[in-house]
Scaffold this motif. Structure first.
Motif, short mmCIF file in Angstrom:
data_model
loop_
_atom_site.label_atom_id
_atom_site.label_comp_id
_atom_site.label_asym_id
_atom_site.label_seq_id
_atom_site.Cartn_x
_atom_site.Cartn_y
_atom_site.Cartn_z
N PRO A 115 -2.68 22.03 18.15
CA PRO A 115 -4.07 22.24 17.74
C PRO A 115 -4.86 20.93 17.64
O PRO A 115 -6.05 20.89 17.99
N ALA A 116 -4.22 19.86 17.18
CA ALA A 116 -4.92 18.58 17.10
C ALA A 116 -5.31 18.09 18.49
O ALA A 116 -6.43 17.61 18.71
N GLY A 135 -5.81 19.97 21.12
CA GLY A 135 -6.90 20.83 21.60
C GLY A 135 -8.24 20.40 21.05
O GLY A 135 -9.25 20.36 21.78
N TYR A 136 -8.27 20.06 19.78
CA TYR A 136 -9.51 19.59 19.16
C TYR A 136 -9.98 18.29 19.81
O TYR A 136 -11.16 18.12 20.14
N ILE A 137 -9.05 17.36 19.99
CA ILE A 137 -9.39 16.07 20.59
C ILE A 137 -9.93 16.25 22.01
O ILE A 137 -10.93 15.63 22.38
N GLU A 153 -11.40 18.92 23.26
CA GLU A 153 -12.72 19.57 23.18
C GLU A 153 -13.81 18.59 22.74
O GLU A 153 -14.93 18.63 23.23
N GLU A 154 -13.50 17.73 21.80
CA GLU A 154 -14.49 16.81 21.25
C GLU A 154 -14.71 15.57 22.11
O GLU A 154 -15.83 15.09 22.22
N TYR A 155 -13.63 15.03 22.68
CA TYR A 155 -13.72 13.72 23.32
C TYR A 155 -13.30 13.68 24.78
O TYR A 155 -13.39 12.63 25.41
N SER A 159 -6.87 12.48 24.93
CA SER A 159 -5.60 12.98 24.42
C SER A 159 -4.45 12.06 24.82
O SER A 159 -3.52 11.84 24.05
N CYS A 215 -4.43 9.06 22.61
CA CYS A 215 -3.83 9.39 21.30
C CYS A 215 -2.31 9.34 21.38
O CYS A 215 -1.64 8.85 20.45
#
Length: 133
Positions: A85-86, A88-90, A92-94, A99, A102
């Motif tokens: 989930p983290a 996926g958020y990254i 979507e946002e950036y 990813s 990260c």
């Protein structure tokens, strides 16, 4: 990994950090393929060292072997449960390239933690060495 667990772990994590950064910054298929092959090489090297070190430590305290393996496997599960989930958020946002950066950062953090671990090769006899001694 038979000569140095810690060295294999650290080398593998370094290769992972470089390979994922290479993936993030690749601009053509050739560099992407080389970066992803590097990731596989790094992961294989790091995992061989990790498994060897875990085996060495488990052999030093056989009563804790099951608990050590359970903690290692639980850590993998928790990492997947948090990472998916983290990630996926990254993405979507950036964006998707972020990813991979990260993962490079996480590999560098793991490299730092691995530096704190003791080397286990030579500190204990493996079962094969013990049976021939």
């Amino acid at each position: 990994a038979d000569k140095g667990r810690k060295a294999a772990m650290m080398s593998g994590m370094f290769i992972i950090a470089i390979a994922d950064a290479g993936t993030a910054f690749s601009n053509n298929l050739a560099t992407l393929v080389v970066a992803r092959l590097g990731l596989g090489l790094g992961r294989g090297l790091a995992e061989a060292g990790e498994r060897g070190m875990l085996t060495d430590l488990a052999n030093q305290t056989p009563k804790l072997r099951g608990r050590a393996l359970a903690i290692q496997q639980a850590s993998v599960g928790i990492g997947i449960a948090i990472g998916a989930p983290a990630g996926g958020y990254i993405v979507e946002e950036y964006g998707v390239r972020s990813s991979f950066l990260c993962v490079s950062a996480a590999a560098i953090a793991a490299l730092g933690l691995y530096a704190l671990l003791p080397e286990t090769v030579g500190n204990s006899l493996t079962s094969v060495e013990a049976s021939t001694a």
